[in-house]
Design a protein around this motif. Sequence first.
Motif, mmCIF file in Angstrom:
data_model
loop_
_atom_site.group_PDB
_atom_site.id
_atom_site.type_symbol
_atom_site.label_atom_id
_atom_site.label_comp_id
_atom_site.label_asym_id
_atom_site.label_seq_id
_atom_site.Cartn_x
_atom_site.Cartn_y
_atom_site.Cartn_z
ATOM 1 N N VAL A 11 0.405 9.377 35.148
ATOM 2 C CA VAL A 11 0.066 8.527 35.977
ATOM 3 C C VAL A 11 -0.562 7.567 35.562
ATOM 4 O O VAL A 11 -0.392 5.943 36.197
ATOM 5 N N ILE A 12 -1.444 7.095 34.485
ATOM 6 C CA ILE A 12 -1.311 5.048 34.250
ATOM 7 C C ILE A 12 -0.183 4.842 34.117
ATOM 8 O O ILE A 12 0.097 3.216 34.214
ATOM 9 N N MET A 13 1.089 4.893 33.579
ATOM 10 C CA MET A 13 1.828 4.776 32.827
ATOM 11 C C MET A 13 2.684 4.044 34.039
ATOM 12 O O MET A 13 3.046 2.958 34.215
ATOM 13 N N ALA A 14 2.284 4.883 35.255
ATOM 14 C CA ALA A 14 3.210 4.719 36.547
ATOM 15 C C ALA A 14 2.218 3.391 37.295
ATOM 16 O O ALA A 14 2.538 2.885 38.026
ATOM 17 N N LEU A 15 0.922 2.880 37.157
ATOM 18 C CA LEU A 15 0.394 2.509 37.603
ATOM 19 C C LEU A 15 0.460 1.311 36.791
ATOM 20 O O LEU A 15 0.924 -0.401 36.904
ATOM 21 N N VAL A 16 1.061 0.876 34.944
ATOM 22 C CA VAL A 16 1.039 0.103 34.517
ATOM 23 C C VAL A 16 2.625 -0.746 35.351
ATOM 24 O O VAL A 16 2.901 -1.769 35.616
ATOM 25 N N PHE A 17 3.059 0.101 35.491
ATOM 26 C CA PHE A 17 4.766 0.010 35.366
ATOM 27 C C PHE A 17 4.574 -1.097 37.490
ATOM 28 O O PHE A 17 5.022 -1.947 37.151
ATOM 29 N N ALA A 18 4.166 -0.267 37.908
ATOM 30 C CA ALA A 18 3.560 -0.530 39.148
ATOM 31 C C ALA A 18 2.949 -2.317 39.294
ATOM 32 O O ALA A 18 3.188 -3.518 40.223
ATOM 33 N N PHE A 19 2.454 -2.867 37.991
ATOM 34 C CA PHE A 19 1.817 -4.016 38.193
ATOM 35 C C PHE A 19 2.405 -4.479 38.128
ATOM 36 O O PHE A 19 2.814 -6.179 37.962
ATOM 37 N N HIS A 20 2.735 -4.508 36.298
ATOM 38 C CA HIS A 20 4.751 -4.913 35.653
ATOM 39 C C HIS A 20 5.336 -5.581 36.875
ATOM 40 O O HIS A 20 4.899 -7.188 37.003
ATOM 41 N N TYR A 21 5.766 -5.097 37.400
ATOM 42 C CA TYR A 21 6.737 -5.090 38.587
ATOM 43 C C TYR A 21 6.717 -6.369 40.071
ATOM 44 O O TYR A 21 7.181 -6.317 40.549
ATOM 45 N N THR A 22 4.805 -5.506 40.582
ATOM 46 C CA THR A 22 4.244 -6.155 41.455
ATOM 47 C C THR A 22 4.425 -7.895 41.825
ATOM 48 O O THR A 22 4.329 -8.316 42.310
ATOM 49 N N PHE A 23 3.575 -7.999 40.835
ATOM 50 C CA PHE A 23 3.238 -9.084 40.063
ATOM 51 C C PHE A 23 4.279 -10.499 39.532
ATOM 52 O O PHE A 23 4.412 -10.956 39.679
ATOM 53 N N GLU A 24 5.229 -9.771 38.999
ATOM 54 C CA GLU A 24 6.171 -10.365 38.278
ATOM 55 C C GLU A 24 7.121 -10.822 39.048
ATOM 56 O O GLU A 24 7.802 -11.990 39.439
ATOM 57 N N TYR A 25 7.901 -9.849 39.282
ATOM 58 C CA TYR A 25 8.956 -9.177 40.343
ATOM 59 C C TYR A 25 8.934 -9.169 41.550
ATOM 60 O O TYR A 25 10.177 -9.721 42.280
ATOM 61 N N ALA A 26 7.916 -8.310 42.278
ATOM 62 C CA ALA A 26 7.895 -7.981 43.706
ATOM 63 C C ALA A 26 8.988 -6.843 43.818
ATOM 64 O O ALA A 26 9.561 -7.473 45.110
ATOM 65 N N ASP A 27 9.132 -6.540 43.233
ATOM 66 C CA ASP A 27 10.668 -5.474 43.232
ATOM 67 C C ASP A 27 10.069 -4.336 44.499
ATOM 68 O O ASP A 27 8.685 -4.101 44.140
ATOM 69 N N PHE A 28 11.493 -3.316 44.255
ATOM 70 C CA PHE A 28 11.091 -2.380 44.214
ATOM 71 C C PHE A 28 10.121 -1.088 44.095
ATOM 72 O O PHE A 28 10.250 0.429 44.570
ATOM 73 N N GLY A 29 10.657 -0.970 42.828
ATOM 74 C CA GLY A 29 10.759 -0.099 42.209
ATOM 75 C C GLY A 29 8.523 0.559 42.114
ATOM 76 O O GLY A 29 9.057 1.625 42.327
ATOM 77 N N GLU B 115 18.690 -6.873 33.905
ATOM 78 C CA GLU B 115 17.859 -6.300 34.851
ATOM 79 C C GLU B 115 16.872 -4.841 35.071
ATOM 80 O O GLU B 115 15.797 -4.766 34.614
ATOM 81 N N ALA B 116 18.161 -4.881 35.927
ATOM 82 C CA ALA B 116 18.501 -4.049 36.260
ATOM 83 C C ALA B 116 18.305 -2.287 35.660
ATOM 84 O O ALA B 116 17.647 -1.732 36.238
ATOM 85 N N MET B 117 19.112 -2.856 34.653
ATOM 86 C CA MET B 117 18.657 -1.703 33.123
ATOM 87 C C MET B 117 17.408 -1.509 32.943
ATOM 88 O O MET B 117 17.308 -0.337 32.465
ATOM 89 N N GLN B 118 16.651 -2.198 32.415
ATOM 90 C CA GLN B 118 15.341 -2.599 32.047
ATOM 91 C C GLN B 118 14.444 -1.373 33.103
ATOM 92 O O GLN B 118 13.983 -0.846 32.919
ATOM 93 N N ILE B 119 14.471 -1.670 34.581
ATOM 94 C CA ILE B 119 13.607 -1.539 35.808
ATOM 95 C C ILE B 119 14.322 0.112 35.785
ATOM 96 O O ILE B 119 13.847 1.302 35.971
ATOM 97 N N GLY B 120 15.380 0.285 35.640
ATOM 98 C CA GLY B 120 15.898 1.653 36.109
ATOM 99 C C GLY B 120 15.224 2.712 34.849
ATOM 100 O O GLY B 120 15.148 3.484 34.931
ATOM 101 N N ILE B 121 15.727 1.834 33.754
ATOM 102 C CA ILE B 121 15.220 2.560 32.216
ATOM 103 C C ILE B 121 13.992 3.419 32.616
ATOM 104 O O ILE B 121 13.064 3.953 32.380
ATOM 105 N N ARG B 122 13.021 2.290 32.339
ATOM 106 C CA ARG B 122 11.215 2.199 32.359
ATOM 107 C C ARG B 122 11.102 2.902 33.731
ATOM 108 O O ARG B 122 10.419 4.034 33.542
ATOM 109 N N LEU B 123 11.201 2.597 34.903
ATOM 110 C CA LEU B 123 11.286 3.660 35.968
ATOM 111 C C LEU B 123 11.603 5.611 36.210
ATOM 112 O O LEU B 123 10.677 5.722 36.237
#
Length: 206
Positions: A108-126, A64-72
């Motif tokens: 910028v658009i992909m940054a918003l996609v990432f933010a919404f993805h992890y905000t609503f699913e994982y609430a991580d610090f990403g 899970e950390a690998m996925q978040i790190g690569i995407r971020l």
Amino acid sequence: MKTPISADEVESTRSERFLAVALTAFLLVGTVWFYVKVAGWWPLYMDWDQCNNGQTACEIPGHEAMQIGIRLGFIILLCLVGFWVLYRLRRSGSRFLPLGFALAATGVIMALVFAFHYTFEYADFGPLILSLFGAAATVGVFVAVQRLLAKRIPAMRVRKGDCPYCGYPVRGKHCEDCGRETIAPCTTCEADRRVGSLHCVACGAE
């Protein structure tokens, strides 16, 4: 000989803006594909028959950390490249400036996609990290562009016959609006020279 174009004189046509939008769409197709495929390259769970007697899925440690790190990391790199290309094209007065906007918009658009993805699913610090980084990068590019324009604006006004300080039309040696000198001696040949001009008309000195 190529004629330099000032940053503010680069005006895009409708066809160029349409092509920039089209490029943004195609870049998004590729970046979204990569974003989604990361989950398949580093899955979160093992096959059910590999653990717990097939009763429940087993989470793979660290994936899970690998996925978040690569995407971020991918999105941060995309934003950095997009803003850098945009700044370079703006600085050179290139006709390819709309393509720079397309690349930056994709990041910028992909940054918003990432933010919404992890905000609503994982609430991580990403999302927070991405938000702070994106805001800092945007402000940095904005400041750099403003500094660049501050250097070019006086020369642009001189070419139009305006005061290099305030932009008011010049009719003599002093500006009628701000009162500053618009004609001053050249530091090389002492001949009269327009303040803000790139070269002296008498000796050609910068």
